[in-house]
Design a protein around this motif. Structure first.
Motif, mmCIF file in Angstrom:
data_model
loop_
_atom_site.group_PDB
_atom_site.id
_atom_site.type_symbol
_atom_site.label_atom_id
_atom_site.label_comp_id
_atom_site.label_asym_id
_atom_site.label_seq_id
_atom_site.Cartn_x
_atom_site.Cartn_y
_atom_site.Cartn_z
ATOM 1 N N LYS A 44 -2.048 5.443 -68.246
ATOM 2 C CA LYS A 44 -2.787 6.696 -68.067
ATOM 3 C C LYS A 44 -3.052 6.883 -66.578
ATOM 4 N N ASN A 45 -2.562 7.980 -66.027
ATOM 5 C CA ASN A 45 -2.812 8.267 -64.619
ATOM 6 C C ASN A 45 -4.306 8.454 -64.359
ATOM 7 N N GLY A 46 -4.734 8.081 -63.146
ATOM 8 C CA GLY A 46 -6.104 8.390 -62.763
ATOM 9 C C GLY A 46 -6.761 7.301 -61.948
ATOM 10 N N ILE A 47 -8.026 7.555 -61.612
ATOM 11 C CA ILE A 47 -8.873 6.596 -60.909
ATOM 12 C C ILE A 47 -9.752 5.901 -61.942
ATOM 13 N N PHE A 48 -9.890 4.574 -61.807
ATOM 14 C CA PHE A 48 -10.696 3.779 -62.726
ATOM 15 C C PHE A 48 -11.560 2.804 -61.931
ATOM 16 N N ASN A 49 -12.765 2.544 -62.415
ATOM 17 C CA ASN A 49 -13.667 1.586 -61.771
ATOM 18 C C ASN A 49 -13.568 0.225 -62.434
ATOM 19 N N PHE A 50 -13.641 -0.839 -61.633
ATOM 20 C CA PHE A 50 -13.747 -2.185 -62.191
ATOM 21 C C PHE A 50 -14.571 -3.069 -61.263
ATOM 22 N N SER A 51 -15.676 -3.560 -61.784
ATOM 23 C CA SER A 51 -16.428 -4.667 -61.180
ATOM 24 C C SER A 51 -17.056 -5.400 -62.351
ATOM 25 N N ASN A 52 -17.637 -6.535 -62.098
ATOM 26 C CA ASN A 52 -18.297 -7.228 -63.199
ATOM 27 C C ASN A 52 -19.554 -6.472 -63.633
ATOM 28 N N GLU A 53 -19.999 -6.711 -64.875
ATOM 29 C CA GLU A 53 -21.168 -6.021 -65.411
ATOM 30 C C GLU A 53 -22.447 -6.561 -64.784
ATOM 31 N N GLY A 54 -23.454 -5.695 -64.708
ATOM 32 C CA GLY A 54 -24.741 -6.101 -64.160
ATOM 33 C C GLY A 54 -25.048 -5.378 -62.864
ATOM 34 N N GLU A 55 -26.300 -5.353 -62.487
ATOM 35 C CA GLU A 55 -26.761 -4.665 -61.272
ATOM 36 C C GLU A 55 -27.606 -5.632 -60.457
ATOM 37 N N ILE A 56 -27.102 -5.984 -59.263
ATOM 38 C CA ILE A 56 -27.804 -6.966 -58.426
ATOM 39 C C ILE A 56 -27.695 -6.575 -56.951
ATOM 40 N N SER A 57 -28.406 -7.314 -56.116
ATOM 41 C CA SER A 57 -28.289 -7.188 -54.659
ATOM 42 C C SER A 57 -27.546 -8.400 -54.116
ATOM 43 N N TRP A 58 -27.196 -8.335 -52.837
ATOM 44 C CA TRP A 58 -26.571 -9.495 -52.195
ATOM 45 C C TRP A 58 -27.526 -10.689 -52.239
ATOM 46 N N TYR A 59 -28.813 -10.433 -52.087
ATOM 47 C CA TYR A 59 -29.820 -11.498 -52.175
ATOM 48 C C TYR A 59 -29.791 -12.157 -53.555
ATOM 49 N N ASP A 60 -29.750 -11.344 -54.610
ATOM 50 C CA ASP A 60 -29.684 -11.883 -55.975
ATOM 51 C C ASP A 60 -28.457 -12.768 -56.155
ATOM 52 N N LEU A 61 -27.351 -12.322 -55.594
ATOM 53 C CA LEU A 61 -26.110 -13.089 -55.700
ATOM 54 C C LEU A 61 -26.235 -14.433 -54.982
ATOM 55 N N ALA A 62 -26.836 -14.410 -53.792
ATOM 56 C CA ALA A 62 -27.016 -15.650 -53.031
ATOM 57 C C ALA A 62 -27.916 -16.629 -53.781
ATOM 58 N N VAL A 63 -28.993 -16.124 -54.367
ATOM 59 C CA VAL A 63 -29.912 -16.977 -55.132
ATOM 60 C C VAL A 63 -29.179 -17.604 -56.319
ATOM 61 N N ALA A 64 -28.353 -16.823 -56.995
ATOM 62 C CA ALA A 64 -27.601 -17.343 -58.144
ATOM 63 C C ALA A 64 -26.639 -18.442 -57.718
ATOM 64 N N ILE A 65 -25.964 -18.240 -56.586
ATOM 65 C CA ILE A 65 -25.041 -19.265 -56.071
ATOM 66 C C ILE A 65 -25.807 -20.564 -55.811
ATOM 67 N N ARG A 66 -26.947 -20.435 -55.142
ATOM 68 C CA ARG A 66 -27.769 -21.619 -54.837
ATOM 69 C C ARG A 66 -28.192 -22.355 -56.108
ATOM 70 N N ASP A 67 -28.684 -21.587 -57.076
ATOM 71 C CA ASP A 67 -29.214 -22.212 -58.287
ATOM 72 C C ASP A 67 -28.119 -22.846 -59.132
ATOM 73 N N ILE A 68 -26.975 -22.175 -59.241
ATOM 74 C CA ILE A 68 -25.866 -22.729 -60.025
ATOM 75 C C ILE A 68 -25.353 -24.026 -59.401
ATOM 76 N N LYS A 69 -25.308 -24.058 -58.067
ATOM 77 C CA LYS A 69 -24.796 -25.243 -57.368
ATOM 78 C C LYS A 69 -25.871 -26.309 -57.135
ATOM 79 N N GLY A 70 -27.123 -25.985 -57.476
ATOM 80 C CA GLY A 70 -28.202 -26.952 -57.310
ATOM 81 C C GLY A 70 -28.513 -27.267 -55.862
ATOM 82 N N LEU A 71 -28.391 -26.266 -54.993
ATOM 83 C CA LEU A 71 -28.673 -26.460 -53.565
ATOM 84 C C LEU A 71 -30.160 -26.224 -53.278
ATOM 85 N N GLN A 72 -30.626 -26.685 -52.126
ATOM 86 C CA GLN A 72 -32.058 -26.642 -51.808
ATOM 87 C C GLN A 72 -32.430 -25.611 -50.742
ATOM 88 N N CYS A 73 -31.473 -24.832 -50.291
ATOM 89 C CA CYS A 73 -31.706 -23.902 -49.182
ATOM 90 C C CYS A 73 -32.729 -22.814 -49.549
#
Length: 282
Positions: A204-233
């Motif tokens: 189907k011709n056209g423009i389509f959007n794709f990103s992962n689901e959810g609404e976050i900020s760059w800060y939220d993403l950084a916090v998730a990376i830290r927590d998943i990896k068990g870092l102390q920063c």
């Protein structure tokens, strides 16, 4: 099918190479910037003619957002004029085109998830050149799918996730912007979506959007990376004004994925599930 992929050494191109594998049943040509120098627009159609693809996945781009402010000519050659040459080749030889674009075609003034019909109004050179590339593809390519994506990361290449992991292991404290809102895209998920579209044969011709689901900020993403990896920063949330960059960024660029899901049956994973999966592969 004969498929040619540009940007083969980039994040998406690398994921496509891995996912297609050797048993895909397709004749695959992976082209990096040496094999297909997009800034040399005069030779693009000649190179494509050597391989005679039936489908082109145009994943290559000039993506140095801040550098583009001072290298506007090169950014335009790669993101706009090269896309135009590829689209014109597709018209001349009846070739299908899947091209990757960006949430940076928007100005960030929206307060709700952006649909494909939302007005484009880029606020930096990178966004302007990508929008011009979109328009050239729509003008010339007879069969095109443009996929806008955002905040791309992968186990391959340089990206925010890998940078944060490095900084958090080197420093006790970092600051991350908390007032730019969107959703990250695991390049592997995008690659799987592209392959799904190809394999279903439901074009189907056209423009389509794709990103992962959810609404976050760059800060939220950084916090998730830290927590998943068990870092102390320690991570401090800061406004955009405290981290000035040559190129402006849209404050809000969350993409609505309804159209791509309804049109192709594409599954869109939650951002945190994909982040866990990516970090597990590191």
């Amino acid at each position: 099918m004969k498929i040619l992929i540009t940007g083969s050494s980039g994040q998406l191109g690398s994921e496509l190479r891995e996912l297609f594998g050797e048993s895909s049943g397709h004749e695959l040509y992976f082209m990096d910037s040496k094999q297909l120098p997009l800034e040399q627009t005069m030779i693009i159609q000649g190179i494509l003619g050597i391989y005679q693809p039936e489908l082109i996945i145009h994943a290559a781009a000039y993506t140095a957002v801040d550098k583009a402010e001072s290298e506007g000519l090169v950014a335009d050659q790669v993101n706009h004029l090269a896309s135009e040459e590829i689209a014109q080749y597709c018209r001349l030889h009846d070739v299908k085109l899947i091209a990757i674009s960006t949430d940076y075609v928007f100005d960030g003034s929206s307060a709700s998830p952006l649909t494909e019909d939302a007005a484009a109004a880029p606020i930096n050179v990178y966004g302007e050149t990508k929008l011009a590339g979109e328009q050239a593809i729509q003008k010339w390519a007879p069969q095109y799918i443009i996929i806008r994506t955002s905040w791309v990361y992968s186990t391959y290449g340089s990206n925010f996730v890998k940078t944060m992991m490095r900084l958090m292991t080197e420093r006790e404290e970092i600051s991350v912007i908390a007032d730019q809102i969107g959703s990250p895209t695991y390049a592997r998920d995008l690659a799987e979506a592209i392959i799904h579209i190809i394999e279903t044969g439901n074009w189907k011709n056209g423009i389509f959007n794709f990103s992962n689901e959810g609404e976050i900020s760059w800060y939220d993403l950084a916090v998730a990376i830290r927590d998943i990896k068990g870092l102390q920063c320690k991570i401090n949330a800061i406004p955009t004004e405290q981290y000035p960059t040559p190129a402006k960024r849209p404050k809000y660029s969350l993409l609505d994925k309804t159209k791509i899901k309804d049109s192709f049956g594409v599954e869109v994973p939650q951002w945190k599930d994909s982040l866990v999966a990516m970090l597990g592969r590191m």
